[in-house]
Design a protein around this motif. Structure first.
Motif, mmCIF file in Angstrom:
data_model
loop_
_atom_site.group_PDB
_atom_site.id
_atom_site.type_symbol
_atom_site.label_atom_id
_atom_site.label_comp_id
_atom_site.label_asym_id
_atom_site.label_seq_id
_atom_site.Cartn_x
_atom_site.Cartn_y
_atom_site.Cartn_z
ATOM 1 N N VAL A 69 0.990 -1.230 0.093
ATOM 2 C CA VAL A 69 0.010 -0.108 0.042
ATOM 3 C C VAL A 69 0.846 1.186 0.008
ATOM 4 O O VAL A 69 1.575 1.637 1.101
ATOM 5 C CB VAL A 69 -0.780 0.042 1.122
ATOM 6 N N SER A 71 -0.200 4.663 -0.649
ATOM 7 C CA SER A 71 -0.773 5.631 -0.643
ATOM 8 C C SER A 71 -2.058 5.316 0.427
ATOM 9 O O SER A 71 -2.625 4.237 0.203
ATOM 10 C CB SER A 71 -0.954 6.576 -1.777
ATOM 11 N N SER A 72 -2.754 6.377 1.120
ATOM 12 C CA SER A 72 -3.747 6.403 1.996
ATOM 13 C C SER A 72 -5.177 5.771 1.004
ATOM 14 O O SER A 72 -5.096 6.083 -0.260
ATOM 15 C CB SER A 72 -4.119 7.541 2.534
ATOM 16 N N SER A 74 -4.805 3.421 4.412
ATOM 17 C CA SER A 74 -3.588 2.335 4.607
ATOM 18 C C SER A 74 -4.401 0.900 4.659
ATOM 19 O O SER A 74 -5.465 0.912 4.796
ATOM 20 C CB SER A 74 -2.928 2.869 5.890
ATOM 21 N N ARG A 162 7.702 0.615 -0.779
ATOM 22 C CA ARG A 162 6.264 1.305 -1.163
ATOM 23 C C ARG A 162 6.633 2.784 -1.705
ATOM 24 O O ARG A 162 5.849 3.180 -2.649
ATOM 25 C CB ARG A 162 5.790 1.801 0.258
ATOM 26 N N SER A 188 -2.483 0.759 -4.141
ATOM 27 C CA SER A 188 -1.631 -0.557 -3.781
ATOM 28 C C SER A 188 -1.388 -1.449 -4.876
ATOM 29 O O SER A 188 -1.905 -1.301 -6.062
ATOM 30 C CB SER A 188 -2.330 -1.258 -2.540
#
Ligand SMILES: Cc1ncc(COP(=O)(O)O)c(C=O)c1O
Length: 305
Positions: A69, A71-72, A74, A162, A188
Motif C-alpha cells: 500500500v 498511499s492512503s 492504509s 512502497r 496499492s
C-alpha cells in the motif's frame, strides 16, 4: 483518474446462492484487490463481516499485497475489524482465515513460502498436515530467518519498496494520461487497471482480445486483458509496473504513445473513408428531393435554435 470503486457484489452473491441453491460455504476476499490494486475500507470490511455472520459462512482474506500500500487509505486487516468489534475468540472469528505469502511484499515468489492464519483448529490441523507436501528447504528457511530477524532491514526494505512503487505508479499514470488513457485510481499493488475502451474496434470481448493481440505482437507489451480477470466490461486491462526498471517502463510508454498515435491516424482514415463511402452511397441512391428536404430541414432547425 477514474475514482469509482466497484460495489462489493455481496447482494449479487447472495441472490446467486438463492437462485442456484448453492452449497458455497466460503467467501473469498482479496483484501487488497488484484487486479484493481485498491484496498478495502473499514466500512467495506465491516460489511463483509456482517455478510459472513448473517449467512453463516467462512471468509478467507487474502492479504498477500498488504505490504504494497503506497498511499492512503492504509491497509486494514480483517483481524483488526474483528478486534474492533470485540469479535475475537467468538464463533465468527473461527470462520475468518487469512492467507499470506512472501511473493509480493518481499518479491520472493520463487521461494514458495506462505502462511495461513486461522482460529479454527480443524483448519490449522489440516493446513499443518498439508504443509508436508510443500516443505521449504533448510537453506531457504535459514536465509529467510536471517532476513526477517533483521528488523531494521525489513522496515527499511518495506518502506523503500512502497516509495518506489508510488513513484513508478505515478510515472505510469501521468504518462498514460498524457496520451489520453485513464487509469482506475488505486493505492496499492504492483499493477494498475487501465481503461482502453476507446481503442476497441468493437465493444465486445472479441474486440478486447483483438486489441490485446495487437498490443502483444505489434507493440511488444504483455498486459492482461480484463476478461482474464473476469471483468464484466470489455476494454479494461491490468498493467504491471513493478517488475521492470525505470528505463524499461519509459520505453514501454514510448511504445504506447506510438501505438495510440497510429490508432488515432487509422481511426481518422477509417472515419474519412466511411464518410466518403456514405456520401457516395447517398449521392447514388437518394433522389434529389431528399437532399432538398434535408437541407431545408437543417435550415429550419437552425432557425428554431
Ligand atoms: C491475490 C493473489 N493471491 C495469491 C497469489 C499467489 O501467490 P504465490 O503463489 O506466489 O504465493 C497471487 C499471485 O499472483 C495473487 O495475486
Amino acid at each position: 483518474m477514474v475514482s469509482e470503486l466497484p460495489n462489493l457484489p455481496l447482494k449479487k452473491l447472495t441472490n446467486k446462492q438463492k437462485n442456484k441453491s448453492s452449497k458455497s460455504r466460503v467467501s473469498w476476499s482479496r483484501t487488497l484487490l488484484n487486479p484493481l490494486g485498491t484496498s478495502l475500507s473499514l466500512h467495506e470490511l465491516d460489511l463483509l463481516v456482517n455478510f459472513i455472520s448473517s449467512k453463516n459462512i467462512h471468509l478467507v482474506g487474502d492479504e498477500i499485497y498488504s505490504g504494497t500500500v503506497f498511499s492512503s487509505p492504509s491497509f486494514i486487516s480483517i483481524m483488526e475489524v474483528l478486534k474492533n468489534r470485540n469479535l475475537m475468540n467468538t464463533e465468527i472469528s473461527k470462520r475468518v482465515h487469512i492467507v499470506y505469502s512472501l511473493s509480493k511484499d518481499l518479491g520472493l515468489p520463487g521461494f514458495r513460502i506462505g502462511a495461513i492464519y486461522s482460529n479454527d483448529e480443524h483448519v490449522v490441523s489440516a493446513a499443518t498436515k498439508m504443509s508436508s507436501f510443500g516443505l521449504v528447504s533448510s537453506q531457504t528457511k535459514h536465509l529467510l530467518s536471517e532476513i526477517l530477524s533483521d528488523q531494521k532491514f525489513t522496515k527499511t526494505y518495506l518502506s523503500e519498496n512502497r516509495r518506489r512503487l508510488k513513484e513508478r505508479h505515478e510515472m505510469l499514470v501521468k504518462g498514460l494520461k498524457r496520451y489520453g488513457i485513464r487509469c482506475l485510481e488505486n493505492n496499492s499493488g504492483l499493477f494498475c487497471w487501465v481503461d482502453l475502451r476507446h481503442l476497441l474496434n468493437t465493444n465486445t470481448f472479441e474486440g478486447e482480445m483483438e486489441l490485446w493481440k495487437k498490443i502483444v505482437y505489434e507493440v511488444g507489451l504483455n498486459i492482461s486483458p480484463g476478461s482474464s480477470c473476469h471483468c464484466g466490461e470489455p476494454g479494461w486491462f491490468r498493467v504491471c509496473f513493478a517488475n521492470m526498471s525505470e528505463e524499461t517502463l519509459d520505453l514501454a510508454m514510448q511504445r504506447v504513445k506510438s501505438f495510440v498515435d497510429s490508432m488515432a491516424k487509422q481511426n481518422n482514415k477509417n472515419r474519412h473513408q466511411q464518410l466518403m463511402n456514405r456520401n457516395s452511397r447517398r449521392t447514388k441512391s437518394l433522389p434529389k428531393w431528399v437532399f432538398e428536404l434535408s437541407f431545408r430541414q437543417r435550415e429550419v432547425s437552425a432557425d428554431d435554435r
